[in-house]
Structure formats: C-alpha cells, structure tokens
Design an enzyme around this catalytic site. Sequence first.
Site, PDB file in Angstrom:
ATOM      1  N   ASP A   1      -6.680  -0.980  13.737  1.00  0.00           N
ATOM      2  CA  ASP A   1      -7.994  -0.711  13.125  1.00  0.00           C
ATOM      3  C   ASP A   1      -7.992   0.701  12.557  1.00  0.00           C
ATOM      4  O   ASP A   1      -6.931   1.344  12.497  1.00  0.00           O
ATOM      5  CB  ASP A   1      -9.126  -0.905  14.154  1.00  0.00           C
ATOM      6  CG  ASP A   1     -10.398  -1.416  13.483  1.00  0.00           C
ATOM      7  OD1 ASP A   1     -10.929  -0.689  12.620  1.00  0.00           O
ATOM      8  OD2 ASP A   1     -10.846  -2.531  13.791  1.00  0.00           O
TER       9      ASP A   1
ATOM     10  N   HIS B   1     -10.431  -1.672   7.534  1.00  0.00           N
ATOM     11  CA  HIS B   1     -10.094  -1.359   8.926  1.00  0.00           C
ATOM     12  C   HIS B   1      -8.601  -1.087   9.085  1.00  0.00           C
ATOM     13  O   HIS B   1      -7.978  -1.532  10.052  1.00  0.00           O
ATOM     14  CB  HIS B   1     -10.499  -2.520   9.845  1.00  0.00           C
ATOM     15  CG  HIS B   1     -11.988  -2.634  10.049  1.00  0.00           C
ATOM     16  ND1 HIS B   1     -12.697  -1.817  10.895  1.00  0.00           N
ATOM     17  CD2 HIS B   1     -12.893  -3.487   9.508  1.00  0.00           C
ATOM     18  CE1 HIS B   1     -13.985  -2.151  10.875  1.00  0.00           C
ATOM     19  NE2 HIS B   1     -14.132  -3.150  10.029  1.00  0.00           N
TER      20      HIS B   1
ATOM     21  N   GLU C   1     -15.571  -6.599   6.765  1.00  0.00           N
ATOM     22  CA  GLU C   1     -16.117  -5.281   6.392  1.00  0.00           C
ATOM     23  C   GLU C   1     -15.175  -4.492   5.488  1.00  0.00           C
ATOM     24  O   GLU C   1     -14.692  -3.427   5.866  1.00  0.00           O
ATOM     25  CB  GLU C   1     -16.411  -4.481   7.662  1.00  0.00           C
ATOM     26  CG  GLU C   1     -17.459  -5.143   8.528  1.00  0.00           C
ATOM     27  CD  GLU C   1     -17.761  -4.358   9.801  1.00  0.00           C
ATOM     28  OE1 GLU C   1     -18.926  -4.325  10.198  1.00  0.00           O
ATOM     29  OE2 GLU C   1     -16.842  -3.789  10.401  1.00  0.00           O
TER      30      GLU C   1
END
Length: 546
Positions: free
Chosen positions: A195, A254, A336
Amino acid sequence: MKVKSICMSLLMSLACVGIQAEDKNVLPLIPKPSSVEYLGKSLSVNSLKGILVDQRAQASASYLQDALNELVGRKLPIKKGPVKGKTGFVVLRCGSQKDSEAYELKVTQSGVEIRGEGPRGVFYGVTTFMQVMLNEQGALQTDIPTLHIKDAPRFGYRGLMLDPARHFIPADAVKRFIATMAAYKFNVLHFHLSDDQGWRIELKSHPKLHEYSSHYNKPEGTRGYYTQKELKDIVAFAARHQVEVVPEIDMPGHSMGVVTVYPELTCRSVQEMNQPGHEETLKKHPKMKIRLWDTPGVSEALLCASNPKVYKVYSEILGEVCRLFPSPKFHVGGDEAPMDCWKSCPDCQALMKQKQLPKVQDLMSFFFAEMNKILKKYGKQPHYWYELDVPKYPENAVAYAWRMGLSQAAIDRAQKDGFDIICAPGEHAYFDYPNIAGGHPQPNWGMPTTTLERAYQFDPGYGRKAEDQAHILGVEGTLWGECLKSEERLYHMAYPRSFALVEAGWSAMAVRNWEDFTKRVKPHLLKMYKAGLDPYWPKEIYGEKK
Ligand code: TNX
C-alpha cells in the site's frame, strides 16, 4: 375426544419445542448449522479411546487430536483403517467430493462420528464438535449432549482481510489469526501486502522494495516484511486449517510502497510528490527520493498506464508473488485511484488517443487488461475492489462490493456484465470501523460505527431471488490496518463481529436470528478472554459484567 387428543398432541409438540429452545439445550454453535437434532442423552468425552480415520480424512485427525488433548489432557491415539462398527471412538470419514464443505456430526452414547463429503467437510465437522464441548462459561466440558447435526454452507467464500501494509503483523501473529478464523469456518485469508505505507514481501527480483519500503509501523525487533520462507510457512499452516491465502498487490493507486523505490513508475513528478514537511522523513531515509507515506490517506501518484517499464517491472514482481502463493486467486486492488495524474500525463493522453479510449476511465480498463495478461501466464484469476466508474473489467474478474451503500448497485452491475462478486460492504463488514461510537482510541477520520447488530443484519443475498444471487460467491470482512496497531487490537476489532459475518456467509437466512445469536456469542468471548485475547465486549447487549 378427537379435539382433546389434538390439543394433547399440540401441547406435547409445544413442550418439545420448549425443551429444544431452553438455553441449556441450545449449544453455542457459530456459525449456526443447518439442522441440529438433540437426542436427549449424553456422552462423556473422557470415555473416548481414540480417533479412527479413513484414508481421506487423515488431514483433520491431528488437528482434532491436539484440540482434544487440551480438554482430556492426553493425546488420543490416531488409528487408520476400516472404521465401521467401532464404538468408543471419534470416527472421521471422508467422501470423495473434493471441494464439498458439507458434513454430518453424530454424537451418540457409542461414540462420535464425523463424516465430511470431502476433506473440508471433515475439518468443519471437527470444528463443530469442538464447539459442542463449549459450556456457557467458555470452558470445555467433558459431558456433551448426544445429537445429530447436518450442515453445509450457504456460500463457498468466507474471508477475512488482513492489512499488514499499514501496520505490520508478524508471521506468528498471522498464523494465530488463521487458526482462530478457521475454527469458525472462514476459509480465505485475503492478505493486503502492499500500500502507500509499505511493501511487506521479500522479493528476490526487486529486493529494494522490502529493504526500503518496510520501515514504518512494525513491532520492535521485527523486520517489517515477510521472508519468502515465512510466507510459505503461513500458506502451509493455512492449508492445514482449510484456509486459502489470497495475496493482494494493490494498483494502480495505493502503490507508494513501489513508487518510493521506483519514482519513474508514476506520472507524478518527484517535485510534485515531495511536499513541504517531508524533508525530515527523507533525511531519515537517505536512499529514498520521495517519502513513503507515514500517514493514512490516498496517494494520487498512480502507476503510469502508458509507461512500458511499469508492465515490465510488474511482470517480474507479480511473477514472483504468484509463485509464492498457490491460490488461483490474485487480488489486484484497483480501489481509490484518482485519475487526475493520468489526465495531466501527456504520455497517458497520447496512449488514449492511440488506443481510441474516449474517457480516462477506459484507461483503467486498459491497465487492468495489461496486468491480466501477466496474471494469465500464472493461471491466476484477477480479483478487484469494485469501482462502479470502471467501464470494463477482464471477463474472468471477481469483484468485491465494498463501498458504503453501493453493494446492490455492484451486484446488479456484476450480474449484467457476467462476473462473480464477493460482498464486503462498508456498512456491515468493515471491521476497522469502531464497534461503538468513540471506540477507537487513536485519531481516525470520523469513521462510522459498525455495531455487532449492524454486522449481523447483513444478508449477502440482499433478499434477491435465487437466480439473481447465483453470482454472489460469499462474504469478506476487512481489517484495514491504519488504526490497528497491535495483535491485541486486531482481535478487538475482528471479534465478535466476525462471528456475525461468518454466520452471514455460512448459515441460511431461515436459521439465523439475532436474539439467538447473542446467546451463542457470549461463551466464545469468554473462551477468548481465557486464552488471553481481548475481543470487544458488547456491553450494550450484555451489560458491563463479563
Ligand atoms: C478504504 S476499502 C480503503 C482502504 C482503507 C479503508 C479504511 C478500500 C478498498 N480501500 O485503503 O484502508 O478505506 O477504512
């Protein structure tokens, strides 16, 4: 006369129901089995002479032997061979259906018989048997009721997601977590290994990733990444517990764990990524040109969809990760990913023109298709955090519905586009959200509360007709790690809500009931406290006193 006898039989049957429903006769089984018939007598576990197994059931025998050892204080001998007609034993039998999880458990005064349709079924019969021995105080009892349980799951995918990227979870703790989830019939550990805050896998092909991107948020004395030996050990341990480990390498967002090491892989410039205030962090890590994120949040530095080096480096990275994990499932993240950097990247814009992609979202579909070519080489099926604005996922994709309130839309869209889906909805299955308002001591970003009752209200089929939920594979609970700083905290957030989730994944709606569930939960919490764990105590249900 006739009326009287009807009344009598009605009264008798009501009395039977009454007896069945009395607390002392309702065992705290989680998840709730399809059917339990109490036979009215009891068996002393102390009288059992050994464990008899047929050839195919051997995998679960030593698990049972260890578990019983805790209770009766001796290792019951395991004997192989014909199992018919023996009394005074736990008999394990396994049918020939490789993937079936169905089982039957019979406890009679002549012994215990567990028959699984396949090895997983045998294992689940054993886990249910261990729960049959649990008393109300959360201790194991030796006198158990005779009964006949028939059981099979509603869904084949019942997962929990761990996030060692944000706060590293050492290998031993991961194994302990797997053992606990397996005892409640979870069968997938989704392992979020990269991440913006870290990269946690030892790679021979790109050692800088684990050397540089594993320094944050690791318990003292740990490396901050898993060695390949540790990962293989975790996978083997999980397999013995009938748990499949599904790795996740999140992309194209990420991805700072990779981008800090290879800044040329994003379309954001180093100057743009380095903000005032980052100097201190960079001074501490002189080998890094940009900062690995030390705070929660969503980085906008996406992997550049038009850069051939991205696909080259990722084919090496993914190849190595694919070989470490035997599961045919591979999670590619996909959540995202703000596409502004693709909009302002001249190369991405040129690629869109060349490939005639009208919208920047089409570039996301292109990116996934390219990554999927790599995964295909290793026989992996791509799994994604589902985003409604991505126009096209690869046709063999599996989606995860996760965004708060959007599961139904995701399920509809998956049905229309012909791919399977797993439900991990924010409103029921996000276990990094506090159990109760104010339940996170750490600063967080105003997360909503997910109470145990809210978690339990989850019907993964959303009341749809059978044919409209045929593409739903199951459920997953997420333990995002930004606020989960210790193993203790992990259990506190995971339990008891994971009990609610696994019941949503395993048990038919017809046997589920909130009141009845709350009665079954308590002994398991008490058992966990005795084992030194700290699950959340729902005082709003049970009061302060444990
Ligand atoms: C959103 S859920 C994320 C994670 C965060 C989580 C915090 C999802 C697919 N992405 O990166 O950790 O919220 O709750």
